[in-house]
Design a protein around this motif. Structure first.
Motif, PDB file in Angstrom:
ATOM      1  N   LYS A   1      -2.537  11.020  -1.384  1.00 24.40           N
ATOM      2  CA  LYS A   1      -2.376  11.585  -0.037  1.00 24.40           C
ATOM      3  C   LYS A   1      -3.647  12.294   0.394  1.00 24.40           C
ATOM      4  CE  LYS A   1       1.003  11.528   2.013  1.00 24.40           C
ATOM      5  NZ  LYS A   1       1.382  10.460   2.972  1.00 24.40           N
ATOM      6  N   ARG A   2      -4.264  13.020  -0.550  1.00 18.29           N
ATOM      7  CA  ARG A   2      -5.483  13.758  -0.191  1.00 18.29           C
ATOM      8  C   ARG A   2      -6.653  12.813   0.044  1.00 18.29           C
ATOM      9  NH1 ARG A   2      -5.086  18.419  -4.579  1.00 18.29           N
ATOM     10  NH2 ARG A   2      -7.154  19.007  -3.911  1.00 18.29           N
TER      11      ARG A   2
ATOM     12  N   ARG B   1     -15.223  16.266  -0.837  1.00 18.05           N
ATOM     13  CA  ARG B   1     -15.388  17.679  -1.211  1.00 18.05           C
ATOM     14  C   ARG B   1     -14.384  18.537  -0.429  1.00 18.05           C
ATOM     15  NH1 ARG B   1     -20.926  16.533  -1.832  1.00 18.05           N
ATOM     16  NH2 ARG B   1     -21.426  16.909   0.346  1.00 18.05           N
ATOM     17  N   ASP B   2     -14.194  18.206   0.859  1.00 22.00           N
ATOM     18  CA  ASP B   2     -13.270  18.974   1.711  1.00 22.00           C
ATOM     19  C   ASP B   2     -11.846  18.968   1.155  1.00 22.00           C
ATOM     20  OD1 ASP B   2     -15.325  19.576   3.389  1.00 22.00           O
ATOM     21  OD2 ASP B   2     -14.822  18.074   4.915  1.00 22.00           O
ATOM     22  N   VAL B   3     -11.461  17.848   0.543  1.00 26.13           N
ATOM     23  CA  VAL B   3     -10.092  17.799   0.010  1.00 26.13           C
ATOM     24  C   VAL B   3     -10.062  18.095  -1.496  1.00 26.13           C
ATOM     25  CG1 VAL B   3      -9.316  16.172   1.774  1.00 26.13           C
ATOM     26  CG2 VAL B   3     -10.127  15.294  -0.416  1.00 26.13           C
ATOM     27  N   GLY B   4     -11.236  18.467  -2.042  1.00 30.80           N
ATOM     28  CA  GLY B   4     -11.305  18.892  -3.447  1.00 30.80           C
ATOM     29  C   GLY B   4     -11.183  17.766  -4.451  1.00 30.80           C
ATOM     30  N   LEU B   5     -11.589  16.554  -4.072  1.00 25.19           N
ATOM     31  CA  LEU B   5     -11.430  15.422  -4.994  1.00 25.19           C
ATOM     32  C   LEU B   5     -12.734  14.672  -5.222  1.00 25.19           C
ATOM     33  CD1 LEU B   5      -8.035  13.820  -3.902  1.00 25.19           C
ATOM     34  CD2 LEU B   5      -8.494  15.304  -5.829  1.00 25.19           C
ATOM     35  N   GLU B   6     -13.836  15.380  -5.171  1.00 26.20           N
ATOM     36  CA  GLU B   6     -15.120  14.696  -5.311  1.00 26.20           C
ATOM     37  C   GLU B   6     -15.238  13.991  -6.668  1.00 26.20           C
ATOM     38  OE1 GLU B   6     -18.424  17.231  -5.132  1.00 26.20           O
ATOM     39  OE2 GLU B   6     -19.801  15.675  -4.443  1.00 26.20           O
TER      40      GLU B   6
END
Lengths: 243, 240
Positions: free
Chosen positions: A144-145, A123-128
């Motif tokens: 990378k994320r 969630r922190d890197v926006g890829l949930e």
């Protein structure tokens, strides 16, 4: 203020005889972001591999008050998270969520807690939304994320990023810089990209032949070493339009 | 490439895709054992087993023609043994070898075509397969993509510089294989370092596996009954 990272007189020679680090002194303080500049082969990556004990040279290295030595390695590796240059080397599990949960599981979390930690990091890197995907189906920016999420899931106090913009297109670079700015950890960024570094750091150090030869405000370092891409005065930019 | 196509199949949605991996592995084993222990494969018996395999393909929503074509990949290997049987004058045995190997390959393809590798490996592990073995398969599969991509890049780079006379091409291919090997070794070291950096200490834990539901159990019961009934009736017929 106690430094988070303290390095004194670090020397390292590879098995083939190459002297990669020749007496490095360095300190990183809480909340700081420092860019590591230097030409290829100047010792930047070798240096950061000493910070979590992947390499061991002569000299003193401590991270968060722990001396980096064999008996402290598990604790040190929880404090400092290293994001590798090649994300493919970091994403080795079959799915994204399993990869991000790899660190928490190694840290002793049970599967439910590790799943929660990994989901939060995603969630922190926006890829949930990519949790169930296989890493080889992701774009370079997504990889990378996810690699960064894998490190954030370790809940480190320091982030070390080795050439984070490699293979990323400009929008992905901007997204990554914005994401990194939001993260509260102290950061070390190994990069050739002065613009990316300026977006993150105020301080920079410059490596040359295994030594830190300059340490100061990033703008001064960039100017002093002319650390910007572009043509030299003797090169033409291309054919001039007629007329 | 085969693994890309099969991976795409495995991400589909069907009755078989929705079943737990362990159930599918057990059913596959039952099918393989029944097939392997059928003493003489008469055309009728072969047709019954083929019908089961085809039912699996259709239940999994897999492309029939493409899967049956891919299953033929085992035939060159078993054909060698079939030829020996033929020379020894045992034609039915030779035919049985070919049919059994072909149907086994088709059944295995149904399993891997309806189960993503991550789930399959987790299922195998919870059925008692050694962790080391599943880890090796997992890494092999993960980096097959990366290494094959590197190989394709190198091939393109070589083509861009022209293809020389045949001996030169062989030398270039040999060199490329050596470079790929060296790069793979280097990458393996990088991966190990990345694992160490995230606290790897020689043992990998996995996220919890899913539970087997009622539908899975019903499917398992129905599948096993079918295979068992087929095998028993064939046995009885053979004894007659």
């Amino acid at each position: 203020m106690e430094p988070l990272i303290e390095v004194r007189g670090l020397r390292f020679r590879y098995d083939d005889g190459t002297l990669a680090l020749d007496g490095v002194d360095f300190q990183l303080f809480p909340g700081e972001t420092v860019a590591l500049f230097g030409r290829n082969g100047s010792g930047k990556t070798t240096f950061v591999h000493h910070l979590n004990g992947l390499l061991a040279g002569e000299g003193f290295v401590s991270v968060c008050g722990l001396q980096v030595e064999k008996r402290n390695l598990p604790a040190v590796r929880r404090k400092i998270g290293l994001v590798f240059q090649d994300s493919d080397e970091q994403l080795f599990m079959p799915t994204v969520i399993e990869d991000v949960a790899f660190g928490p599981l190694n840290r002793g979390q049970d599967t439910t807690a590790a799943m929660e930690t990994a989901s939060q990091a995603l969630r922190d890197v926006g890829l949930e939304a990519l949790a169930g995907r296989a890493p080889y189906h992701l774009s370079a920016g997504e990889k990378k994320r996810v690699a960064l999420a894998g490190i954030l899931a370790m809940e480190p106090e320091i982030l070390v990023l080795d050439e984070p913009t490699t293979f990323l297109d400009p929008p992905a670079q901007r997204d990554l810089a914005a994401l990194l700015r939001r993260l509260p950890q102290a950061k070390l960024v190994v990069t050739h990209d002065a613009r990316f570094a300026r977006a993150l750091a105020r301080r920079a150090v410059f490596f040359e032949k295994g030594r830190i030869v300059a340490d100061g405000p990033i703008d001064e370092i960039v100017d002093r070493f002319q650390w910007v891409p572009g043509t030299t005065s003797g090169e033409a930019a291309g054919p001039q339009p007629a007329g | 490439m085969h693994h890309v196509v099969i991976e795409n199949w495995s991400r589909g949605a069907s009755l078989l895709h929705a079943r737990d991996a362990r159930v599918k592995v057990i059913l596959l084993l039952a099918f393989l054992v029944a097939l392997a222990t059928t003493p003489r494969l008469t055309p009728a018996a072969s047709a019954c087993y083929a019908a089961l395999a085809i039912a699996g393909i259709l239940l999994g929503g897999l492309p029939l023609g493409s899967l049956l074509l891919r299953a033929a990949i085992v035939l060159p290997f078993t054909a060698t043994f079939a030829v020996f049987s033929l020379i020894a004058g045992d034609a039915p045995r030779a035919a049985g070898l070919l049919v059994k190997s072909y149907l086994s390959a088709a059944a295995v393809l149904v399993l891997v075509g309806t189960t993503p590798l991550a789930k399959l490996l987790r299922g195998l592990e919870s059925l008692g397969a050694p962790r080391l073995l599943t880890l090796v398969v997992q890494f092999l599969y993960r980096y097959l993509f990366v290494i094959s991509e590197q190989a394709q890049h190198m091939r393109l780079a070589a083509l861009c510089r022209g293809s020389g006379p045949r001996p030169l091409r062989f030398r270039a291919a040999a060199g490329a294989i050596a470079v790929l090997f060296a790069r793979s070794h280097q990458r393996a070291e990088g991966i190990h370092q990345a694992m160490l950096a995230r606290g790897f200490s020689g043992r990998t834990e996995l996220l919890s596996s899913t539970r087997i539901g009622l539908r899975d159990l019903l499917f398992l019961g129905a599948g096993l009954s079918l295979v068992l009934a087929l095998r028993t009736s064939l046995g009885v017929l053979w004894n007659l």
